[in-house]
Design an enzyme around this catalytic site. Structure first.
Site, PDB file in Angstrom:
ATOM      1  N   GLY A   7       0.783  -1.235   0.000  1.00 27.47           N
ATOM      2  CA  GLY A   7       0.000   0.000   0.000  1.00 27.47           C
ATOM      3  C   GLY A   7       0.814   1.283   0.000  1.00 27.47           C
ATOM      4  O   GLY A   7       0.350   2.308   0.509  1.00 27.47           O
ATOM      5  N   THR A   8       2.002   1.257  -0.623  1.00 25.82           N
ATOM      6  CA  THR A   8       2.763   2.514  -0.674  1.00 25.82           C
ATOM      7  C   THR A   8       2.068   3.533  -1.584  1.00 25.82           C
ATOM      8  O   THR A   8       2.141   4.737  -1.339  1.00 25.82           O
ATOM      9  CB  THR A   8       4.216   2.300  -1.158  1.00 25.82           C
ATOM     10  OG1 THR A   8       4.202   1.794  -2.493  1.00 25.82           O
ATOM     11  CG2 THR A   8       4.964   1.346  -0.243  1.00 25.82           C
ATOM     12  N   ARG A  72      -6.328  -9.053  -7.890  1.00 27.82           N
ATOM     13  CA  ARG A  72      -7.464  -9.873  -8.304  1.00 27.82           C
ATOM     14  C   ARG A  72      -7.993  -9.346  -9.633  1.00 27.82           C
ATOM     15  O   ARG A  72      -7.902  -8.148  -9.914  1.00 27.82           O
ATOM     16  CB  ARG A  72      -8.574  -9.818  -7.259  1.00 27.82           C
ATOM     17  CG  ARG A  72      -8.266 -10.667  -6.044  1.00 27.82           C
ATOM     18  CD  ARG A  72      -9.463 -10.756  -5.154  1.00 27.82           C
ATOM     19  NE  ARG A  72     -10.558 -11.498  -5.757  1.00 27.82           N
ATOM     20  CZ  ARG A  72     -10.626 -12.819  -5.803  1.00 27.82           C
ATOM     21  NH1 ARG A  72      -9.673 -13.545  -5.286  1.00 27.82           N
ATOM     22  NH2 ARG A  72     -11.654 -13.421  -6.353  1.00 27.82           N
ATOM     23  N   ASN A  88      -5.730   2.257 -12.832  1.00 28.98           N
ATOM     24  CA  ASN A  88      -4.784   1.237 -12.363  1.00 28.98           C
ATOM     25  C   ASN A  88      -3.370   1.757 -12.578  1.00 28.98           C
ATOM     26  O   ASN A  88      -3.092   2.415 -13.583  1.00 28.98           O
ATOM     27  CB  ASN A  88      -4.977  -0.066 -13.154  1.00 28.98           C
ATOM     28  CG  ASN A  88      -4.042  -1.176 -12.691  1.00 28.98           C
ATOM     29  OD1 ASN A  88      -3.893  -1.413 -11.490  1.00 28.98           O
ATOM     30  ND2 ASN A  88      -3.419  -1.859 -13.635  1.00 28.98           N
ATOM     31  N   HIS A  90       0.623   0.598 -13.011  1.00 31.25           N
ATOM     32  CA  HIS A  90       1.362  -0.615 -13.385  1.00 31.25           C
ATOM     33  C   HIS A  90       2.853  -0.293 -13.529  1.00 31.25           C
ATOM     34  O   HIS A  90       3.204   0.718 -14.148  1.00 31.25           O
ATOM     35  CB  HIS A  90       0.808  -1.169 -14.702  1.00 31.25           C
ATOM     36  CG  HIS A  90       1.432  -2.469 -15.082  1.00 31.25           C
ATOM     37  ND1 HIS A  90       1.135  -3.655 -14.436  1.00 31.25           N
ATOM     38  CD2 HIS A  90       2.379  -2.767 -16.003  1.00 31.25           C
ATOM     39  CE1 HIS A  90       1.858  -4.629 -14.956  1.00 31.25           C
ATOM     40  NE2 HIS A  90       2.621  -4.109 -15.914  1.00 31.25           N
ATOM     41  N   GLU A 124     -11.516  -5.404 -20.765  1.00 25.24           N
ATOM     42  CA  GLU A 124     -10.478  -6.407 -20.999  1.00 25.24           C
ATOM     43  C   GLU A 124      -9.600  -6.624 -19.787  1.00 25.24           C
ATOM     44  O   GLU A 124      -8.768  -7.531 -19.764  1.00 25.24           O
ATOM     45  CB  GLU A 124      -9.604  -5.993 -22.186  1.00 25.24           C
ATOM     46  CG  GLU A 124     -10.315  -6.120 -23.515  1.00 25.24           C
ATOM     47  CD  GLU A 124      -9.454  -5.572 -24.638  1.00 25.24           C
ATOM     48  OE1 GLU A 124      -8.253  -5.859 -24.634  1.00 25.24           O
ATOM     49  OE2 GLU A 124      -9.985  -4.846 -25.478  1.00 25.24           O
ATOM     50  N   VAL A 126     -10.336  -7.888 -17.329  1.00 29.43           N
ATOM     51  CA  VAL A 126     -10.605  -9.217 -16.791  1.00 29.43           C
ATOM     52  C   VAL A 126      -9.494 -10.186 -17.181  1.00 29.43           C
ATOM     53  O   VAL A 126      -9.352 -11.235 -16.587  1.00 29.43           O
ATOM     54  CB  VAL A 126     -11.998  -9.743 -17.225  1.00 29.43           C
ATOM     55  CG1 VAL A 126     -13.096  -8.880 -16.629  1.00 29.43           C
ATOM     56  CG2 VAL A 126     -12.119  -9.793 -18.722  1.00 29.43           C
ATOM     57  N   ASP A 129      -3.465  -6.176 -17.895  1.00 30.27           N
ATOM     58  CA  ASP A 129      -3.361  -4.734 -17.646  1.00 30.27           C
ATOM     59  C   ASP A 129      -3.573  -3.999 -18.963  1.00 30.27           C
ATOM     60  O   ASP A 129      -2.621  -3.690 -19.672  1.00 30.27           O
ATOM     61  CB  ASP A 129      -1.980  -4.415 -17.063  1.00 30.27           C
ATOM     62  CG  ASP A 129      -1.789  -5.044 -15.702  1.00 30.27           C
ATOM     63  OD1 ASP A 129      -2.457  -4.611 -14.764  1.00 30.27           O
ATOM     64  OD2 ASP A 129      -0.979  -5.976 -15.594  1.00 30.27           O
ATOM     65  N   GLU A 158       5.709   6.133  -9.364  1.00 21.66           N
ATOM     66  CA  GLU A 158       4.277   5.839  -9.146  1.00 21.66           C
ATOM     67  C   GLU A 158       3.663   6.792  -8.130  1.00 21.66           C
ATOM     68  O   GLU A 158       2.540   7.285  -8.327  1.00 21.66           O
ATOM     69  CB  GLU A 158       4.102   4.401  -8.638  1.00 21.66           C
ATOM     70  CG  GLU A 158       4.415   3.351  -9.676  1.00 21.66           C
ATOM     71  CD  GLU A 158       4.164   1.935  -9.177  1.00 21.66           C
ATOM     72  OE1 GLU A 158       4.011   1.047 -10.005  1.00 21.66           O
ATOM     73  OE2 GLU A 158       4.144   1.718  -7.950  1.00 21.66           O
TER      74      GLU A 158
HETATM   75  C1  GAR Z   1       2.852  -1.250  -7.534  1.00 22.21           C
HETATM   76  O1  GAR Z   1       4.180  -1.185  -7.960  1.00 22.21           O
HETATM   77  C2  GAR Z   1       1.912  -1.412  -8.720  1.00 22.21           C
HETATM   78  O2  GAR Z   1       2.384  -0.754  -9.864  1.00 22.21           O
HETATM   79  C3  GAR Z   1       1.925  -2.901  -8.893  1.00 22.21           C
HETATM   80  O3  GAR Z   1       1.864  -3.402  -7.587  1.00 22.21           O
HETATM   81  C4  GAR Z   1       2.610  -2.528  -6.737  1.00 22.21           C
HETATM   82  C5  GAR Z   1       1.822  -2.275  -5.473  1.00 22.21           C
HETATM   83  O4  GAR Z   1       2.602  -1.581  -4.557  1.00 22.21           O
HETATM   84  N1  GAR Z   1       0.815  -3.322  -9.712  1.00 22.21           N
HETATM   85  C6  GAR Z   1       0.866  -4.315 -10.593  1.00 22.21           C
HETATM   86  O5  GAR Z   1       1.844  -5.012 -10.761  1.00 22.21           O
HETATM   87  C7  GAR Z   1      -0.411  -4.506 -11.392  1.00 22.21           C
HETATM   88  N2  GAR Z   1      -0.239  -5.451 -12.423  1.00 22.21           N
HETATM   89  P1  GAR Z   1       1.958  -0.897  -3.281  1.00 22.21           P
HETATM   90  O6  GAR Z   1       1.076  -1.942  -2.618  1.00 22.21           O
HETATM   91  O7  GAR Z   1       3.122  -0.531  -2.426  1.00 22.21           O
HETATM   92  O8  GAR Z   1       1.173   0.299  -3.755  1.00 22.21           O
END
Ligand code: GAR
Length: 185
Positions: A7-8, A72, A88, A90, A124, A126, A129, A158
């Site tokens: 959850g950063t 999920r 989202n 990524h 999509e 589903v 990404d 991010e």
């Molecule tokens: C993030 O880096 C996000 O981009 C990635 O999960 C991490 C969650 O980090 N998402 C994916 O890979 C989606 N396919 P966080 O829990 O520290 O925010």
């Protein structure tokens, strides 16, 4: 906000004074992100059940659904329900390296540049990404970089890009034209 892990990115939104995180749902109980929500006084629920997730989001009047590390796959019904209102983040330059191991996949492929994508989620999602790209930022990669180092540097991008995309959405500046997004203003 929907999460599954540390959850950063959630923290980045919590720390943004102009963004109101109305509730957090984690698909995994015990996710560190849930603690962050609790510390910030944000209603937090642990459930992997989609109907329950929908109920929580509706109960809190969520206007925009933000996925950050949500591991999920959402149903087409869920995506249709919030069509155009799901973002989202990524850790790769989509459409390269979708999926849950984007950083490792990109490094294994030997890329010299990777980056971060923030995109709208379409039906999509589903399967992967996908969805219209709102923002991307590229980052150079060196031969000696480890996945942990690259992940850490991508996280910093991010944490800047995701709040910015939420602000653009809130300001009504995201306009979808097929696969393409025009950011106005
Ligand atoms: C993030 O880096 C996000 O981009 C990635 O999960 C991490 C969650 O980090 N998402 C994916 O890979 C989606 N396919 P966080 O829990 O520290 O925010």
């Amino acid at each position: 906000m929907l999460i599954s892990g540390t959850g950063t990115n959630l923290q980045a939104l919590i720390d943004a004074p102009d963004i109101d995180v109305c509730c957090v749902v984690s698909s995994r109980a015990g996710a560190a992100g849930l603690e962050r929500a609790v510390r910030a006084g944000i209603p937090a629920t642990a459930t992997a059940d989609e109907d329950e997730t929908v109920a929580v989001l509706e109960a809190h009047g969520a206007e925009l659904i933000v996925l950050a590390g949500y591991m999920r796959i959402l149903s087409a019904a869920f995506v249709g329900r919030w069509s155009g209102r799901i973002l989202n983040v990524h850790p790769a330059l989509l459409p390269a390296f979708p999926g849950a191991r984007a950083v490792e996949d990109a490094l294994a492929h030997g890329v010299k540049v990777t980056g971060v994508t923030v995109h709208l989620v379409d039906a999509e999602h589903v399967t992967a990404d996908t969805g219209p790209i709102v923002m991307q930022e590229a980052m150079a990669v060196s031969y000696d970089d480890t996945a942990a180092e690259v992940t850490e540097r991508l996280h910093r991008i991010e944490h800047r890009l995701l709040p910015e995309a939420v602000r653009l959405y809130g300001a009504g500046r995201i306009h979808v034209d097929g696969r393409r997004v025009r950011v106005s203003g």
